[in-house]
Design a protein around this motif. Structure first.
Motif, short mmCIF file in Angstrom:
data_model
loop_
_atom_site.label_atom_id
_atom_site.label_comp_id
_atom_site.label_asym_id
_atom_site.label_seq_id
_atom_site.Cartn_x
_atom_site.Cartn_y
_atom_site.Cartn_z
N UNK A 1 0.78 -1.23 0.00
CA UNK A 1 0.00 0.00 0.00
C UNK A 1 0.81 1.27 0.00
N UNK A 2 2.13 1.17 -0.15
CA UNK A 2 2.96 2.38 -0.16
C UNK A 2 3.12 2.97 -1.56
N UNK A 3 2.74 2.23 -2.58
CA UNK A 3 2.77 2.71 -3.97
C UNK A 3 1.48 2.23 -4.63
N UNK A 4 0.90 3.08 -5.45
CA UNK A 4 -0.29 2.67 -6.21
C UNK A 4 -0.22 3.25 -7.61
N UNK A 5 -0.75 2.45 -8.52
CA UNK A 5 -0.77 2.88 -9.93
C UNK A 5 -1.90 3.87 -10.14
N UNK A 6 -1.61 4.93 -10.89
CA UNK A 6 -2.62 5.94 -11.18
C UNK A 6 -3.39 5.53 -12.44
N UNK A 7 -4.70 5.52 -12.38
CA UNK A 7 -5.47 5.17 -13.59
C UNK A 7 -5.33 6.25 -14.64
N UNK A 8 -5.46 5.86 -15.89
CA UNK A 8 -5.39 6.83 -16.98
C UNK A 8 -6.63 7.70 -16.96
N UNK A 9 -6.41 9.01 -16.83
CA UNK A 9 -7.51 9.96 -16.76
C UNK A 9 -7.62 10.64 -18.12
N UNK A 10 -8.75 10.44 -18.76
CA UNK A 10 -8.97 11.06 -20.07
C UNK A 10 -9.47 12.49 -19.96
N UNK A 11 -9.94 12.89 -18.78
CA UNK A 11 -10.52 14.22 -18.61
C UNK A 11 -9.55 15.09 -17.83
N UNK A 12 -9.53 16.36 -18.17
CA UNK A 12 -8.67 17.29 -17.47
C UNK A 12 -9.39 17.85 -16.24
N UNK A 13 -8.72 18.76 -15.56
CA UNK A 13 -9.30 19.32 -14.33
C UNK A 13 -10.61 20.04 -14.59
N UNK A 14 -10.67 20.76 -15.71
CA UNK A 14 -11.88 21.54 -16.00
C UNK A 14 -13.06 20.61 -16.28
N UNK A 15 -12.83 19.54 -17.02
CA UNK A 15 -13.92 18.60 -17.29
C UNK A 15 -14.43 17.96 -16.00
N UNK A 16 -13.49 17.61 -15.13
CA UNK A 16 -13.92 17.04 -13.85
C UNK A 16 -14.69 18.06 -13.01
N UNK A 17 -14.31 19.34 -13.14
CA UNK A 17 -15.04 20.38 -12.41
C UNK A 17 -16.46 20.53 -12.95
N UNK A 18 -16.63 20.44 -14.28
CA UNK A 18 -17.98 20.49 -14.84
C UNK A 18 -18.82 19.33 -14.31
#
Length: 756
Positions: free
Chosen positions: A717-734
C-alpha cells in the motif's frame, strides 16, 4: 454585443486589391462579404501561425526520433524550408482565402459527360493520392464536428449571392475550402509526402478544430444584420440503416457531459432551441430545482434589469476592488452569494435617492452563480496553498465577463476561454504546485502575465485565442525540455544496465578460468580488480564475437600461463593499453605490467618504492569502471529485497501486471511518515534484470528499484498505480458541478426509473 463589434472590425483589409470582389454582388452583399472576409483574415492569423509553428516542432521531434542521419537531415531541411517560407505560405493562404470569397456567386458548372468520356484515364501518383485521402479525412472530421454552424453559414451565404445552400469548397469558410487553400499554399515547397501530411495534421489541430468560435462569430454578425435572423440548425445525428431515431436525438450532438445529466423533460423540450441556449437552460433549470430543494426561493427584487454594458462596467469596477483585498477576503468575495451582492452594490453605486434600483436579470444572476460554483469545484481539485489557487482567483472575474458576453462559454468544449482556464489551472497545479516543490519562475511569470492581460483587456474570443496560443507555445517548450531530460536519464540507465551485464559476463569468464588455475598475489588482484573491467569495456565497445575481445581473452590466458608468450614486450604493451583504457595512469600501468611480467624497469630509482604489495594495494583502491557514475540510492531503493512471493499471492499478480505495463505509466508514492503523496512516471524498465527508473514531471531521476520491489511496495500500500484519466481538471469540475446540482433533483426520479 461584443461579438457584433468584433465582427465589424477590418484590421487586415485596408487595400482595395486585397478585398474579395465580384461584379454580380449587390451593394449590401458586397459590404457584408468584405466585412466577413476582413473578420476571417484577422481571426485566422494567430491559428495559422500556431499551425506553422506546430508543424516545425513536429518536424524537429521527428528528426530527434530518426533512425538514420539521412532521415534526420531531411526533417531538418524541411523544417528550415518552412521557417524560411513562413511569410510566403501565409500570404498564399490568405490569397487562396480571398479567391474563394471572390468565387461566391459564380455558378458551379456541371461536368460534361461527353468530355469526361473522351478524357484518357490516368493513375494518381502515390503522393497525390495520400495527400488527397488525408485532406478528405480532415474535411470529414471538421464538417462532422462543426455541422450546425456550417449549416447556417451555407444558407446565409446563399442568401447573399442568390444561390442554393453552399457546401464543400463552394463555402469559403468551410473546412474544405480552408484546407485546400492551405494545401495549395504549401504546394510550392519541396517537401516529401510524409512532411506534407504532417503539416495537414498541424492544420487540423490548430485551425480546423478551433473554427467553431469563428463560425459562431460570423453567424452572429450576419444574423445581427438581418440575414436569416430566425435560422437555427438542428442536424439529425447519423444512424444505422433501419434504426429508428430516439426521442430528443436532435439535441444530442455537441452536448457536453454535464448537460446530459439534465432531467428528461428538459431534454425533450430542448429541440426547439439552439444548442448554446439548450445547455445554458439545462444548467439554469438544474440550478432552479437545486434552490427549490434547499428551500430557497427564486426571488428577484423590483427594479430595472441591468444591460450587458452596465453589467460589464460593474464587473470591471468589482475587479479593481478585488485586486486590493487579501486572499482570504478575495475567496469570500468571489463566492456565489457574495459576488451577486457585490455586483448589485456596484450597479446601484452613485444612484440618486429615490431612483429605481438596478438588478440582475434571471439569466445574468444564474450565469454569475454557475461560474462561481464552477470555480469553487475547480479549486477543490487543486493542491492546497499553491499558486494555482491564486491564479484561479484572479481569473474568475475575467472569465465571468466572458461568460456573460458569450453564451458559447457553457456549451463549446473548444471555446478558447474554457481551454485557457483549463490549461492555466493544470499548468499551475502540475508544474508550479507539484509535490516536488520545484517551481518554474519562467512559467510563473508567463502565467501571471496572461492573467494580467485577461484582467486588463475587454473580453473577446480573439483575446483568449491569442492568450491560448501563447501559453500552448510555452508549455510545448517546457514539455520538450522534460522529454529531453527524461531521455537522458533513460539512456544513462540503459548504459549502466549494459555496463552491469558486461561486468557480470566478464566476471563469469574470469571465474571459469580461476577454476582451472589459482593465481595469487598481484596477478589475482590485477585480474579481479582491473583486468575484469578491461574485458567488460571491450565487451561493451566491440561485442563478445569481435577480434578485439578475443585478443583480450588471449592476453588473459597468457597472464594465467594457459597459453605461451611468444613476445613479452608485446604482451606488456597490451596490458598497459588495457589498464590505461579503464583510467589508470600511464606510469602506474607501466609499473604493474613490468612487475607482473618480471621485466626489469628502465628507471631503477622510480621502481624502489613500488613493491608488489604496494601495487596490489593501489589496485584495490583503484576506482572500478562505472563507479563514478553510480547514482545515489533513492529512498525506495534502499529497502531490502523482498522475499520471493508465493505463486498465487497478490504480489505475484502485481508483478505480472507490471511486466506488461508500457513506459509512461504514472504511480503515486506515499510517504508512510507524513502521508505525503508524490507522482512519478515509469520512464523505463529492463525486461532482463527488472530494474526500473522513475522520473519527475520535469524528466529528472527520482526512484530506481526492481519490479519485484515495486510489486512489494504496491502490495503493502505504499505505492499505487494511477489510472489513466482522459478528462482534465476543468472537465472534472464540470461533472462535479453537475453532481452538486443533481442530488436534490434526482431523488424523486429513482422509483420511476426502477419501475420502468
Amino acid at each position: 454585443m461584443d461579438v457584433e463589434q468584433q465582427g465589424r472590425r477590418q484590421p487586415f483589409v485596408s487595400e482595395r486589391d486585397l478585398r474579395p470582389d465580384h461584379a454580380g454582388w449587390a451593394p449590401r452583399a458586397r459590404r457584408l462579404i468584405e466585412e466577413v472576409h476582413a473578420l476571417c483574415t484577422s481571426w485566422l492569423e494567430a491559428p495559422l501561425r500556431a499551425c506553422l509553428s506546430d508543424a516545425e516542432q513536429r518536424l524537429y521531434a521527428q528528426a530527434e526520433r530518426s533512425r538514420n542521419h539521412l532521415e534526420q537531415q531531411q526533417c531538418l531541411y524541411s523544417r528550415q524550408l518552412m521557417q524560411q517560407q513562413r511569410g510566403t505560405v501565409e500570404r498564399r493562404f490568405l490569397q487562396g482565402l480571398r479567391e474563394h470569397f471572390s468565387r461566391l456567386g459564380v455558378p458551379v458548372a456541371a461536368p460534361d459527360d461527353t468530355d469526361t468520356a473522351r478524357r484518357p484515364l490516368a493513375l494518381l501518383e502515390q503522393t497525390e493520392h495520400e495527400q488527397a485521402v488525408a485532406l478528405d479525412k480532415l474535411v470529414a472530421r471538421g464538417e462532422a464536428r462543426l455541422g450546425p454552424p456550417l449549416f447556417e453559414l451555407g444558407y446565409r451565404f446563399a442568401v447573399l449571392v442568390s444561390q442554393p445552400p453552399l457546401e464543400g469548397e463552394a463555402l469559403p469558410l468551410g473546412p474544405q475550402a480552408l484546407a485546400v487553400s492551405f494545401r495549395d499554399a504549401c504546394a510550392p515547397l519541396e517537401l516529401p509526402v510524409e512532411h506534407r501530411l504532417l503539416a495537414l495534421q498541424s492544420f487540423d489541430g490548430m485551425v480546423v478544430q478551433a473554427l467553431g468560435t469563428l463560425y459562431d462569430t460570423v453567424n452572429e454578425h450576419l444574423r445581427a444584420d438581418g440575414i436569416l435572423p430566425q435560422l437555427r440548425a438542428f442536424p439529425a445525428p447519423p444512424r444505422i440503416h433501419g434504426e429508428r431515431p430516439a426521442r430528443g436525438a436532435a439535441a444530442e450532438p455537441a452536448t457536453p457531459a454535464f448537460a446530459r445529466h439534465a432531467p428528461a423533460a428538459a431534454a425533450e423540450t430542448a429541440p426547439a432551441r439552439s444548442d448554446n441556449i439548450a445547455v445554458l437552460d439545462s444548467l439554469r433549470e438544474l440550478l432552479a430545482q437545486h434552490r427549490a430543494g434547499q428551500g430557497a426561493l427564486n426571488y428577484q427584487p423590483d427594479g430595472r434589469a441591468a444591460s450587458a454594458e452596465e453589467l460589464q462596467l460593474a464587473l470591471d469596477a468589482l475587479q479593481l476592488h478585488v485586486s486590493d483585498v487579501t486572499d482570504q477576503a478575495r475567496r469570500e468575495l468571489l463566492s456565489a452569494q457574495a459576488l451577486r451582492e457585490e455586483l448589485l452594490a456596484q450597479l446601484n453605486a452613485g444612484k440618486p435617492a429615490g431612483a429605481a434600483p438596478m438588478r440582475l436579470s434571471d439569466e445574468q444572476g444564474d450565469t454569475v452563480e454557475l461560474v462561481a460554483m464552477l470555480f469553487d469545484q475547480l479549486s477543490q481539485q487543486l493542491h492546497r496553498k499553491g499558486n494555482a489557487h491564486s491564479l484561479l482567483g484572479d481569473l474568475q472575474l475575467p472569465l465571468l465577463r466572458m461568460a456573460v458576453a458569450d453564451e458559447g462559454f457553457f456549451n463549446q468544449r473548444e471555446h478558447p476561454a474554457r481551454k485557457l482556464l483549463g490549461m492555466v489551472t493544470e499548468a499551475a497545479n502540475d508544474w508550479l504546485d507539484g509535490p516536488d516543490g520545484a517551481g518554474d519562475r519562467t512559467l510563473a511569470a508567463k502565467l501571471n502575465q496572461l492573467v494580467d492581460r485577461a484582467r486588463r483587456e475587454p473580453p473577446s474570443t480573439g483575446l483568449y485565442t491569442s492568450l491560448l496560443a501563447d501559453i500552448e507555445h510555452h508549455l510545448t517548450l517546457l514539455n520538450r525540455k522534460a522529454q529531453i531530460a527524461e531521455r537522458r536519464q533513460v539512456e544513462a540507465m540503459q548504459g549502466r544496465e549494459r555496463l552491469e551485464q558486461a561486468r557480470r559476463r566478464a566476471a563469469a569468464l574470469m571465474a571459469g578460468r580461476f577454476e582451472r588455475c589459482h593465481p595469487r598475489g598481484l596477478l589475482r588482484t590485477l585480474l579481479e580488480r582491473a583486468w575484469s573491467d578491461v574485458l567488460a569495456l571491450t565487451l561493451l565497445r566491440h561485442g563478445e564475437d569481435s577480434e578485439a575481445f578475443a585478443l583480450r581473452l588471449r592476453v588473459t590466458d597468457q597472464l594465467l600461463g594457459q597459453l605461451p608468450v611468444p613476445d613479452r614486450p608485446l604482451l606488456q604493451a597490451e596490458v598497459e593499453s588495457g589498464l590505461q583504457q579503464i583510467g589508470m595512469h600511464a606510469e602506474e600501468a607501466v609499473q604493474v605490467a613490468q612487475r607482473l611480467l618480471g621485466i626489469p624497469a628502465a628507471a631503477p630509482v622510480a621502481q624502489e618504492g613500488a613493491t608488489a604489495t604496494e601495487l596490489a594495494l593501489r589496485l584495490k583502491q583503484h576506482q572500478r569502471l562505472g563507479e563514478h557514475a553510480a547514482p545515489e540510492p533513492p529512498a525506495p531503493a534502499t529497502t531490502p529485497a523482498p522475499p520471493p512471493p508465493a505463486p498465487e499471492s497478490p504480489e505475484r499478480r502485481i508483478h505480472q501486471r507490471l511486466r506488461q505495463l508500457p513506459f509512461g505509466a504514472w504511480f503515486e508514492f506515499i510517504d508512510p511518515g507524513n502521508g505525503n503523496v508524490t507522482q512519478r512516471k515509469l520512464a523505463w524498465y529492463s525486461p532482463v534484470t527488472g530494474n526500473s527508473l522513475f522520473v519527475t514531471r520535469r524528466g529528472l531521476r527520482s526512484e530506481e528499484m526492481t519490479l519485484e520491489q515495486l510489486a512489494h511496495e504496491m502490495a503493502c500500500g505504499r505505492v499505487r498505480e494511477m489510472p489513466q484519466v482522459r478528462e482534465n481538471l476543468l472537465d472534472r469540475a464540470w461533472q462535479a458541478l453537475a453532481h452538486h446540482l443533481r442530488p436534490v433533483t434526482r431523488a424523486p426520479a429513482v422509483p420511476v426509473r426502477h419501475g420502468a
